[in-house]
Design a protein around this motif. Structure first.
Motif, mmCIF file in Angstrom:
data_model
loop_
_atom_site.group_PDB
_atom_site.id
_atom_site.type_symbol
_atom_site.label_atom_id
_atom_site.label_comp_id
_atom_site.label_asym_id
_atom_site.label_seq_id
_atom_site.Cartn_x
_atom_site.Cartn_y
_atom_site.Cartn_z
ATOM 1 N N ILE A 20 0.859 -1.183 0.000
ATOM 2 C CA ILE A 20 0.000 0.000 0.000
ATOM 3 C C ILE A 20 0.895 1.232 0.000
ATOM 4 C CG2 ILE A 20 -1.823 1.240 1.234
ATOM 5 C CD1 ILE A 20 -2.451 -1.478 2.648
ATOM 6 N N PHE A 21 0.613 2.183 -0.903
ATOM 7 C CA PHE A 21 1.466 3.354 -1.067
ATOM 8 C C PHE A 21 0.677 4.599 -0.667
ATOM 9 C CE2 PHE A 21 2.811 -0.041 -3.732
ATOM 10 C CZ PHE A 21 4.200 0.011 -3.761
ATOM 11 N N THR A 22 1.053 5.222 0.451
ATOM 12 C CA THR A 22 0.333 6.375 0.971
ATOM 13 C C THR A 22 1.113 7.660 0.715
ATOM 14 O OG1 THR A 22 1.365 6.249 3.169
ATOM 15 C CG2 THR A 22 -0.629 4.930 2.806
ATOM 16 N N GLY A 23 0.387 8.777 0.637
ATOM 17 C CA GLY A 23 1.030 10.078 0.523
ATOM 18 C C GLY A 23 1.405 10.616 1.893
ATOM 19 N N ASP A 24 2.083 11.784 1.907
ATOM 20 C CA ASP A 24 2.607 12.310 3.171
ATOM 21 C C ASP A 24 1.574 13.074 3.991
ATOM 22 O OD1 ASP A 24 2.340 14.730 1.851
ATOM 23 O OD2 ASP A 24 4.481 15.166 1.761
ATOM 24 N N GLY A 25 0.347 13.166 3.522
ATOM 25 C CA GLY A 25 -0.694 13.851 4.276
ATOM 26 C C GLY A 25 -1.092 15.175 3.696
ATOM 27 N N GLY A 26 -0.317 15.686 2.722
ATOM 28 C CA GLY A 26 -0.744 16.864 2.010
ATOM 29 C C GLY A 26 -0.103 18.160 2.450
ATOM 30 N N MET A 27 -0.733 19.247 2.029
ATOM 31 C CA MET A 27 -0.184 20.600 2.137
ATOM 32 C C MET A 27 1.108 20.658 1.331
ATOM 33 S SD MET A 27 -1.118 21.809 5.993
ATOM 34 C CE MET A 27 -2.745 21.517 6.662
ATOM 35 N N ALA A 28 2.066 21.475 1.760
ATOM 36 C CA ALA A 28 3.336 21.610 1.049
ATOM 37 C C ALA A 28 4.478 21.434 2.025
ATOM 38 C CB ALA A 28 3.435 22.980 0.384
ATOM 39 N N GLY A 29 5.482 20.686 1.627
ATOM 40 C CA GLY A 29 6.674 20.538 2.452
ATOM 41 C C GLY A 29 6.517 19.620 3.641
ATOM 42 N N ASP A 30 5.447 18.805 3.685
ATOM 43 C CA ASP A 30 5.239 17.872 4.794
ATOM 44 C C ASP A 30 5.455 18.560 6.138
ATOM 45 O OD1 ASP A 30 4.770 15.584 6.220
ATOM 46 O OD2 ASP A 30 6.570 14.518 5.561
ATOM 47 N N PRO A 31 4.565 19.505 6.507
ATOM 48 C CA PRO A 31 4.798 20.338 7.693
ATOM 49 C C PRO A 31 4.388 19.701 9.012
ATOM 50 C CG PRO A 31 2.763 20.999 6.646
ATOM 51 C CD PRO A 31 3.325 19.883 5.797
ATOM 52 N N PHE A 32 4.097 18.424 9.030
ATOM 53 C CA PHE A 32 3.515 17.791 10.207
ATOM 54 C C PHE A 32 4.598 17.267 11.154
ATOM 55 C CE2 PHE A 32 0.814 17.194 6.477
ATOM 56 C CZ PHE A 32 -0.293 17.925 6.879
ATOM 57 N N GLY A 33 4.595 17.760 12.369
ATOM 58 C CA GLY A 33 5.546 17.289 13.366
ATOM 59 C C GLY A 33 6.931 17.855 13.150
ATOM 60 N N THR A 34 7.870 17.339 13.909
ATOM 61 C CA THR A 34 9.242 17.855 13.890
ATOM 62 C C THR A 34 9.926 17.604 12.561
ATOM 63 O OG1 THR A 34 9.393 17.410 16.267
ATOM 64 C CG2 THR A 34 11.463 17.832 15.074
ATOM 65 N N PHE A 35 9.746 16.402 12.024
ATOM 66 C CA PHE A 35 10.436 16.028 10.789
ATOM 67 C C PHE A 35 9.470 15.696 9.649
ATOM 68 C CE2 PHE A 35 13.219 14.569 14.316
ATOM 69 C CZ PHE A 35 14.231 15.503 14.149
ATOM 70 N N GLY A 36 8.158 15.876 9.866
ATOM 71 C CA GLY A 36 7.188 15.536 8.847
ATOM 72 C C GLY A 36 6.701 14.106 8.981
ATOM 73 N N ASN A 37 5.570 13.810 8.347
ATOM 74 C CA ASN A 37 5.013 12.454 8.412
ATOM 75 C C ASN A 37 5.915 11.415 7.757
ATOM 76 O OD1 ASN A 37 2.578 12.937 9.809
ATOM 77 N ND2 ASN A 37 1.584 13.688 7.939
#
Length: 800
Positions: free
Chosen positions: A256-273
């Motif tokens: 299963i191949f998932t995306g990083d969650g969206g928006m730009a630059g993977d801004p989620f959390g300290t290092f991104g999703n």
């Protein structure tokens, strides 16, 4: 099956590069021949021993009426130019000398044509097969509809699946949500299970959902909609970067191949999703869905890389991906199986670069630290614990802005494409290919373009397509490449409809196999039993081997075939080359075993699953068994030890190929080809001063030991006087505008297997290559490999 005139008679044998000559199909005005042209003496042997088989090979009433008269029968099968009849053409030097060469235009662009196959689709995102022997295929639309197509390409009125009310999408141009993926269980024939990937809203929360459906007990062309079981759901923090690929590997597990969650630059959390192994976003997941009727809906494969890591989700197979759109497993070289199981993905970039990756267990693919080969998050990129894997290829946004992953072509239909990873770009509409160089492991780029002039004048062929390539797919035998999903990334317009393209093959000397292919395939669909026999024995290529791609346009959607204009057959292991027509006649002599058994029309014919297509110059470990000697085997002998033109990396171009001359006909046409054989392509040569980077024994991307090519050999550079100005020359030569550091003392390993070719190199930093700098005489030095020089390059300016 005895084969007098066939070009694909036994399992594992290759397509014939001679097919256009045998069928006298060099130009569109030539009448269609359903049986190849046979030389008189050979035809007499065929008539005496196997004439009864022609009723299964041809629907030509005039030919069949002559079955009991040898003289008239063989006169009917003769060609005006006897040098082109079988088997005499096998020893014609003018015809044989260029076999095995990759044919490209002056810009190095492989040329294709197009032919429409089907139409009437809206935003299709995937095409898959059931692999259950029915030869149906299924096309999924982004709105949540899946349609059943029968082997004759007719579409059933009732959808295979309709979950449009549940699927989350919108009329907004650019909405990446929707029905994104579908895959049949490898044992679908026995368990009736299908898995789908789609966007859904649950309590005002957007999610991606992986569900399992079963086939309806009452209708094999419909799923039981009440059978849905939700295997996995993942919350989506934004509406973009939804991933969407589902694949079953040879290991039987579901990927299963998932995306990083969206928006730009993977801004989620300290290092991104993507870098956070405790989340399922920005990942490649692997789960076991076998035997899930009781107990958990899925289990974790015991060899998943992070099963023992308490801070990681055990489903994670690989991480650090942004938004992989279309991935595929390499079926492997048909003969040696080399490359089998490699997992290729196109990962859509952020601002500057698109990339192609080979996914491996437990690896980190760098996002958001890195975009392509370049640093995106400079602080994270400098983290020594990142340990990311670089892509096999990346290209800048001046070439395209949304990569569409494809397939490694392993079919028979277009041998010129064998071993090429074919992919594209949604925004620029480029068709591209990569081929691995056996000696170095380097992936070399070649663009694919449309043929012009006489190359696409055959009936039903065109040489243009709408810009927006959406996705690629394979047929169930590994031959169609391209006709699957649609790329719903940042700039995909949902209101656009799509076209599908399929790759076919042409003969090298200007003859057209696709012209035959279209006609024979049409006949085969009308007469299933006889058709498959004829297709195997008559055409020169079986129906497998076709790549297709999908494009979008503001018109009604349609399937079209993409045609490889220059069919050549890959070289094969060394074998004795026939030296005379008499020898060929002796070798190609055929016999019948009393009767030819053909399946009845009520039975569905089954395509063979493998074809022999050995790679260039590589010895093979086994030989296919053939019970009946035939002319295909002799053709293979002529392909032994043929050298291929190496396709080298070029600056991509959309310049169309030069036109070929107009069609020729009859004896005069054949004589002209014999007197003036086609020109031979010269292998491109490395230039003195070319450089490469090596990290130990592996190829470096932006850093490594500097090795230079001089006078036919690779060698190292001594670090005496080595500085950042010399390193700048190397980095700029490799396409990097910035130097991070010039390295010394064999920081990237010693190149002991090579000579030290340069020493005392002094540069101003403006030279085109190191040979333009001042240096000691080539090959003379006063150092050892412990002083091998290296560089660290970058696409971004690094401020220390």
């Amino acid at each position: 099956m005895p084969a007098a005139s066939g070009s694909h008679a036994e399992p594992g044998q290759e397509c014939s590069p001679y097919a256009a000559h045998l069928y006298d199909a060099e130009d569109p005005s030539t009448p269609l021949r359903t049986v190849a042209g046979l030389c008189q003496e050979y035809c007499e042997q065929v008539w005496q021993k196997c004439r009864s088989m022609f009723r299964y090979l041809s629907m030509d009433k005039e030919l069949l009426a002559l079955e009991n008269n040898m003289a008239k029968f063989c006169r009917y099968l003769s060609l005006d130019d006897v040098d082109y009849c079988f088997p005499r053409l096998l020893v014609n030097q003018n015809l044989n000398q260029n076999l095995g060469f990759v044919t490209a235009n002056s810009e190095g662009c492989l040329q294709l044509c197009l032919a429409e196959v089907a139409n009437g689709l809206r935003n299709p995102v995937a095409m898959v097969h059931a692999h259950d022997g029915t030869h149906r295929f299924f096309i999924a639309e982004q709105v949540g509809l899946v349609w059943t197509y029968l082997p004759d390409r007719s579409r059933l009125e009732k959808p295979f699946l309709n979950i449009s009310e549940a699927v989350l999408t919108s009329p907004w141009e650019g909405d990446e949500r929707g029905f994104l993926g579908i895959v049949f269980h490898p044992k679908f024939k026995f368990n009736g299970k299908v898995y789908v990937y789609y966007s859904v809203e649950v309590h005002f929360e957007e999610r991606i959902r992986i569900s399992e459906f079963r086939i309806s007990p009452d209708d094999m062309n419909t799923l039981d909609h009440s059978s849905e079981r939700i295997i996995l759901e993942v919350e989506e923090p934004a509406s973009n970067h939804n991933g969407g690929e589902l694949l079953f590997g040879d290991d039987g597990y579901l990927y299963i191949f998932t995306g990083d969650g969206g928006m730009a630059g993977d801004p989620f959390g300290t290092f991104g999703n993507a870098q956070n192994k405790s989340t399922l976003l920005g990942k490649v997941l692997r789960i076991n869905v076998d035997n899930n009727d009781h107990g958990p809906l899925y289990r974790i494969p015991p060899d998943n890389p992070f099963v023992s890591d308490p801070k990681a989700r055990p489903e994670v197979y690989a991480y650090g991906v942004r938004n992989m759109w279309r991935c595929s497993f390499d079926r492997g070289e048909p003969y040696t199986k080399e490359g089998k199981g490699r997992l290729f993905c196109g990962d859509v970039g952020q601002n500057k670069f698109e990339e192609v990756d080979i996914i491996e267990r437990g690896k980190n693919y760098g996002w958001r630290a890195r975009e392509g080969f370049s640093c995106y998050d400079k602080k994270l990129c400098a983290n020594s614990s990142l340990d990311d894997v670089l892509p096999i290829y990346a290209y800048p946004h001046k070439m395209g802005k949304s990569v569409i992953g494809g397939y490694v072509y392993r079919g028979c239909e277009s041998p010129n494409l064998n071993g090429l990873y074919i992919f594209g770009d949604f925004m620029s509409g480029r068709l591209m290919s990569l081929k691995e160089k056996d000696s170095t492991g380097e992936w070399q780029y070649t663009e694919i373009c449309m043929g012009t002039g006489q190359t696409c004048v055959f009936p039903g062929l065109i040489n243009n397509y709408y810009q927006y390539i959406i996705s690629f797919a394979e047929d169930e035998a590994g031959s169609y490449s391209g006709k699957t999903s649609v790329d719903v990334n940042e700039s995909f317009a949902q209101s656009w409809s799509l076209r599908w393209w399929v790759v076919h093959g042409f003969a090298l000397k200007g003859g057209c196999i696709p012209y035959l292919a279209v006609r024979v395939i049409q006949w085969q669909l009308e007469k299933p039993a006889a058709g498959f026999v004829a297709l195997e024995s008559l055409r020169g290529c079986c129906i497998r081997g076709q790549w297709s791609l999908m494009t979008s346009a503001q018109t009604d959607a349609a399937f079209v075939k993409v045609v490889d204009m220059f069919l050549t057959s890959p070289s094969a292991p060394s074998c004795t080359k026939p030296t005379s027509t008499e020898h060929l006649l002796q070798l190609a002599n055929i016999f019948c075993r009393g009767e030819l058994i053909v399946k009845t029309p009520t039975q569905r014919p089954r395509l063979r699953t493998t074809t022999k297509a050995p790679r260039r110059g590589r010895p093979t470990s086994e030989t296919p068994h053939a019970t009946t000697p035939d002319w295909v085997e002799q053709i293979l002998n002529l392909l032994r030890n043929q050298n291929r033109v190496q396709v080298t990396s070029r600056t991509p171009t959309t310049k169309p190929p030069k036109s070929r001359k107009g069609g020729k006909s009859g004896e005069r046409r054949g004589q002209r080809r014999k007197n003036k054989p086609p020109s031979t392509l010269s292998p491109p040569q490395l230039l003195n001063g070319a450089v490469r980077l090596m990290n130990g024994q592996a190829r470096g991307r932006d850093q490594g030991r500097v090795e230079i090519y001089i006078n036919g050999e690779w060698g190292t550079v001594c670090d005496d006087l080595w500085n950042s100005k010399a390193a700048a020359v190397v980095c700029r030569q490799l396409g990097f505008p910035y130097v991070v550091r010039a390295t010394k003392r064999a920081e990237f390993g010693e190149g002991r297997s090579l000579r030290i070719l340069l020493d005392d190199v002094e540069c101003t930093g403006q030279e085109k290559n190191l040979l333009e700098c001042t240096h000691a005489d080539i090959g003379k030095n006063n150092c050892s490999h412990k002083e091998d020089a290296g560089v660290i390059c970058s696409h971004e300016e690094v401020i220390n």
